[in-house]
Scaffold this motif. Sequence first.
Motif, PDB file in Angstrom:
ATOM      1  N   MET A 338      -9.217   0.950  95.894  1.00 13.25           N
ATOM      2  CA  MET A 338      -8.648   0.516  97.075  1.00 13.25           C
ATOM      3  C   MET A 338      -7.703  -1.048  96.807  1.00 13.25           C
ATOM      4  SD  MET A 338      -9.692   2.565  99.251  1.00 13.25           S
ATOM      5  CE  MET A 338      -9.436   1.491 100.637  1.00 13.25           C
ATOM      6  N   ASP A 339      -8.245  -2.006  95.917  1.00 14.27           N
ATOM      7  CA  ASP A 339      -7.614  -3.114  95.251  1.00 14.27           C
ATOM      8  C   ASP A 339      -7.208  -3.500  94.252  1.00 14.27           C
ATOM      9  OD1 ASP A 339      -8.029  -4.305  97.869  1.00 14.27           O
ATOM     10  OD2 ASP A 339      -9.524  -3.679  98.103  1.00 14.27           O
ATOM     11  N   GLU A 340      -6.836  -4.086  93.763  1.00 20.78           N
ATOM     12  CA  GLU A 340      -6.478  -4.248  92.199  1.00 20.78           C
ATOM     13  C   GLU A 340      -7.101  -5.340  92.554  1.00 20.78           C
ATOM     14  OE1 GLU A 340      -3.991  -3.113  89.334  1.00 20.78           O
ATOM     15  OE2 GLU A 340      -3.487  -1.516  90.452  1.00 20.78           O
ATOM     16  N   PRO A 341      -7.508  -5.198  91.218  1.00 22.44           N
ATOM     17  CA  PRO A 341      -8.390  -6.899  90.523  1.00 22.44           C
ATOM     18  C   PRO A 341      -7.279  -8.069  90.244  1.00 22.44           C
ATOM     19  CG  PRO A 341      -7.892  -5.865  88.089  1.00 22.44           C
ATOM     20  CD  PRO A 341      -7.875  -5.186  90.100  1.00 22.44           C
ATOM     21  N   THR A 342      -8.203  -9.409  91.011  1.00 25.69           N
ATOM     22  CA  THR A 342      -6.866 -10.387  91.456  1.00 25.69           C
ATOM     23  C   THR A 342      -6.237 -10.547  89.905  1.00 25.69           C
ATOM     24  OG1 THR A 342      -8.978 -11.406  92.414  1.00 25.69           O
ATOM     25  CG2 THR A 342      -7.301 -13.185  91.358  1.00 25.69           C
ATOM     26  N   LEU A 343      -6.712 -10.696  88.768  1.00 24.80           N
ATOM     27  CA  LEU A 343      -6.127 -11.456  87.040  1.00 24.80           C
ATOM     28  C   LEU A 343      -6.563  -9.734  85.836  1.00 24.80           C
ATOM     29  CD1 LEU A 343      -5.615 -13.598  85.723  1.00 24.80           C
ATOM     30  CD2 LEU A 343      -8.497 -13.319  84.898  1.00 24.80           C
ATOM     31  N   TRP A 344      -4.745  -9.084  86.173  1.00 25.70           N
ATOM     32  CA  TRP A 344      -4.802  -8.438  84.781  1.00 25.70           C
ATOM     33  C   TRP A 344      -5.943  -8.865  84.028  1.00 25.70           C
ATOM     34  CZ3 TRP A 344       0.547  -5.912  83.402  1.00 25.70           C
ATOM     35  CH2 TRP A 344       1.095  -5.631  84.954  1.00 25.70           C
ATOM     36  N   PHE A 345      -6.318  -7.456  82.937  1.00 24.68           N
ATOM     37  CA  PHE A 345      -7.608  -7.711  81.899  1.00 24.68           C
ATOM     38  C   PHE A 345      -6.143  -7.694  80.416  1.00 24.68           C
ATOM     39  CE2 PHE A 345     -11.222  -6.456  79.469  1.00 24.68           C
ATOM     40  CZ  PHE A 345     -11.598  -7.509  79.765  1.00 24.68           C
ATOM     41  N   HIS A 346      -5.868  -6.934  80.672  1.00 26.51           N
ATOM     42  CA  HIS A 346      -5.261  -6.752  79.113  1.00 26.51           C
ATOM     43  C   HIS A 346      -3.490  -6.791  79.687  1.00 26.51           C
ATOM     44  CE1 HIS A 346      -8.144  -6.630  76.768  1.00 26.51           C
ATOM     45  NE2 HIS A 346      -8.564  -5.015  77.051  1.00 26.51           N
ATOM     46  N   GLU A 347      -2.455  -6.282  78.635  1.00 26.37           N
ATOM     47  CA  GLU A 347      -1.133  -6.170  79.196  1.00 26.37           C
ATOM     48  C   GLU A 347      -0.239  -7.206  79.007  1.00 26.37           C
ATOM     49  OE1 GLU A 347      -0.903  -3.322  78.681  1.00 26.37           O
ATOM     50  OE2 GLU A 347      -2.658  -2.105  79.476  1.00 26.37           O
ATOM     51  N   VAL A 348       1.123  -7.416  78.590  1.00 30.05           N
ATOM     52  CA  VAL A 348       1.624  -8.430  78.559  1.00 30.05           C
ATOM     53  C   VAL A 348       2.738  -8.552  79.430  1.00 30.05           C
ATOM     54  CG1 VAL A 348       3.449  -9.799  76.356  1.00 30.05           C
ATOM     55  CG2 VAL A 348       0.938  -8.687  76.069  1.00 30.05           C
ATOM     56  N   PHE A 349       3.643  -6.748  79.565  1.00 31.33           N
ATOM     57  CA  PHE A 349       4.422  -6.668  80.673  1.00 31.33           C
ATOM     58  C   PHE A 349       3.950  -5.517  81.627  1.00 31.33           C
ATOM     59  CE2 PHE A 349       7.262  -8.191  76.480  1.00 31.33           C
ATOM     60  CZ  PHE A 349       8.006  -8.530  77.445  1.00 31.33           C
ATOM     61  N   ARG A 350       4.937  -5.488  82.661  1.00 31.55           N
ATOM     62  CA  ARG A 350       5.233  -5.022  84.007  1.00 31.55           C
ATOM     63  C   ARG A 350       5.167  -3.639  83.171  1.00 31.55           C
ATOM     64  NH1 ARG A 350       2.620  -6.996  88.365  1.00 31.55           N
ATOM     65  NH2 ARG A 350       2.711  -9.710  87.860  1.00 31.55           N
ATOM     66  N   ALA A 351       5.757  -2.558  83.751  1.00 32.83           N
ATOM     67  CA  ALA A 351       6.222  -1.578  83.449  1.00 32.83           C
ATOM     68  C   ALA A 351       7.728  -1.097  83.420  1.00 32.83           C
ATOM     69  CB  ALA A 351       5.563   0.570  84.260  1.00 32.83           C
ATOM     70  N   ASP A 352       8.202  -2.683  84.990  1.00 32.02           N
ATOM     71  CA  ASP A 352      10.004  -2.605  84.710  1.00 32.02           C
ATOM     72  C   ASP A 352      10.195  -2.858  83.565  1.00 32.02           C
ATOM     73  OD1 ASP A 352       8.909  -4.996  85.489  1.00 32.02           O
ATOM     74  OD2 ASP A 352       9.674  -4.440  87.702  1.00 32.02           O
ATOM     75  N   GLY A 353       9.571  -4.007  82.423  1.00 28.83           N
ATOM     76  CA  GLY A 353       9.520  -5.300  81.304  1.00 28.83           C
ATOM     77  C   GLY A 353       9.822  -6.645  82.125  1.00 28.83           C
ATOM     78  N   THR A 354       9.274  -7.066  83.127  1.00 32.09           N
ATOM     79  CA  THR A 354       8.850  -8.210  83.113  1.00 32.09           C
ATOM     80  C   THR A 354       7.716  -8.529  83.051  1.00 32.09           C
ATOM     81  OG1 THR A 354       8.174  -7.691  85.797  1.00 32.09           O
ATOM     82  CG2 THR A 354      10.698  -8.485  85.567  1.00 32.09           C
ATOM     83  N   PRO A 355       7.229  -9.616  82.142  1.00 33.48           N
ATOM     84  CA  PRO A 355       6.488 -10.469  81.817  1.00 33.48           C
ATOM     85  C   PRO A 355       5.276 -10.297  83.271  1.00 33.48           C
ATOM     86  CG  PRO A 355       8.177 -11.738  81.394  1.00 33.48           C
ATOM     87  CD  PRO A 355       9.046 -11.089  82.618  1.00 33.48           C
ATOM     88  N   TYR A 356       4.169 -10.287  82.713  1.00 34.98           N
ATOM     89  CA  TYR A 356       3.515 -10.369  83.596  1.00 34.98           C
ATOM     90  C   TYR A 356       3.164 -11.980  84.192  1.00 34.98           C
ATOM     91  CZ  TYR A 356      -2.064 -11.001  85.858  1.00 34.98           C
ATOM     92  OH  TYR A 356      -2.421 -11.455  86.366  1.00 34.98           O
ATOM     93  N   ARG A 357       2.497 -13.187  82.981  1.00 34.92           N
ATOM     94  CA  ARG A 357       2.755 -13.945  83.073  1.00 34.92           C
ATOM     95  C   ARG A 357       3.882 -14.905  81.806  1.00 34.92           C
ATOM     96  NH1 ARG A 357      -2.142 -16.876  81.937  1.00 34.92           N
ATOM     97  NH2 ARG A 357      -1.033 -18.592  82.373  1.00 34.92           N
ATOM     98  N   PRO A 358       4.806 -15.287  82.225  1.00 35.85           N
ATOM     99  CA  PRO A 358       6.103 -15.994  81.930  1.00 35.85           C
ATOM    100  C   PRO A 358       5.146 -17.044  81.237  1.00 35.85           C
ATOM    101  CG  PRO A 358       7.301 -15.264  84.265  1.00 35.85           C
ATOM    102  CD  PRO A 358       5.008 -14.972  84.212  1.00 35.85           C
ATOM    103  N   ALA A 359       5.036 -17.535  81.349  1.00 40.58           N
ATOM    104  CA  ALA A 359       4.251 -18.551  80.207  1.00 40.58           C
ATOM    105  C   ALA A 359       3.828 -18.096  79.058  1.00 40.58           C
ATOM    106  CB  ALA A 359       3.270 -19.741  81.231  1.00 40.58           C
ATOM    107  N   GLU A 360       3.412 -16.611  79.826  1.00 45.39           N
ATOM    108  CA  GLU A 360       2.724 -16.112  77.844  1.00 45.39           C
ATOM    109  C   GLU A 360       3.614 -15.912  76.974  1.00 45.39           C
ATOM    110  OE1 GLU A 360      -1.205 -14.133  79.999  1.00 45.39           O
ATOM    111  OE2 GLU A 360      -0.262 -12.991  79.915  1.00 45.39           O
ATOM    112  N   THR A 361       4.362 -15.153  77.674  1.00 47.48           N
ATOM    113  CA  THR A 361       5.466 -14.524  76.556  1.00 47.48           C
ATOM    114  C   THR A 361       6.157 -15.639  76.161  1.00 47.48           C
ATOM    115  OG1 THR A 361       7.283 -14.631  78.874  1.00 47.48           O
ATOM    116  CG2 THR A 361       5.358 -12.445  77.718  1.00 47.48           C
ATOM    117  N   ALA A 362       6.211 -17.100  76.941  1.00 46.31           N
ATOM    118  CA  ALA A 362       7.235 -18.165  76.258  1.00 46.31           C
ATOM    119  C   ALA A 362       5.944 -18.736  75.283  1.00 46.31           C
ATOM    120  CB  ALA A 362       7.318 -19.461  77.604  1.00 46.31           C
TER     121      ALA A 362
END
Length: 378
Positions: A338-362
């Motif tokens: 029904m609802d997504e968790p507030t925080l992603w557990f794993h993963e670096v990028f969304r499926a479209d190639g944008t970073p989940y958290r740009p600060a992390e990729t930086a």
Amino acid sequence: MNRLTMLLLGAAATFALASAPAEARERWSPQQANAWYAQQAWLVGSNYTPASAINQLEMWQEATWDPKRIDYELGLAQGIGMNTMRVFMPDQLWEQDPEGFKRRIDAFLTIAARHKIRPLFVLFDSCWDPNPVLGPQHPPIPGVHNSGWVQSPGLPGLRDMARYPKYRAYVTGVIGAFAKDDRILGWDLWNEPDNPADQYKGQDGKEPLVRGLLTQVFDWARAANPVQPVTSGVWWHDDWSPGAKLTGMEKLQLGQSDIITFHDYGWPEQFEGRVKQLKLYGRPVLCTEFMARGNGSTFDGSLPIGKRYNVAMLNWGFVDGKTQTRLPWDSWKKPYTMDEPTLWFHEVFRADGTPYRPAETALIRRLAAAPKMVVPGQ
């Protein structure tokens, strides 16, 4: 230990004596291992499955092999400075079509080399579904973390000693085919071998069978004389220091690995403590799984520590896709339908190639570009 387990262990021991390789290279000395590691840049990457695959089988089977997606995603990795990926293989494909499997491995290595990435290949795995089946894989279970991941070789294969020569053929065949290939970083022989995978019932007696087979897998791997290191990573104990009370599996892993590998999904203080324990073995240390945001393991907390101690760092998950490992482990008990968790557990990028958290990729990009660091005395 029940009677069935004792009988199976006896059969495994008999098979081991009958099938031990005539010659196998020795375990690397600490000096050899450290000389190899000194030639590497600081290693940073992810555990990798393309977004289009639910598991190892779907990644590698001919019908669902997706080189275009792999090329795109490894380009994302190169763009943030990653230089390695930990990639799981399914033993069943070697038995089904070894030549086709080798061609796809070579194609993957060609793509990875184009992006300056050298993979660490995983041959066997004790996690998740104990009954792997070739062919079309089921779709992801809505709201559930890693709902299609499969063990290799799987529980039926572990219990069937008549199949063990096939596993030897797989290990010596796949490593032998690429034993001198400098596009490969190394061979991780068995992922979390004593993981009980207790989401699935009926796995009593698995651990001693895995331990007996892994003992042989180390021999088989060295019989192929790879120029790359072989390893299997410890993953759950509180104290891995030399002289600590280790399990039989941990003694095997730490006593046979050319390089020391481990997993940690805890807070930075725990991560640093484990690094200090493992550094005492005098060999290179690689963290081959970390980063579960909701569990306290983050890029911000652990990655700078890994850099400071010159520990290779490979987080779990890269691009959000059919594995659904953006969802937490507890989704097996309470699916997030029904609802997504507030925080992603794993993963670096969304499926479209944008970073989940740009600060992390930086942060990854900045640390990857910085010179190697080693804490004095470590």
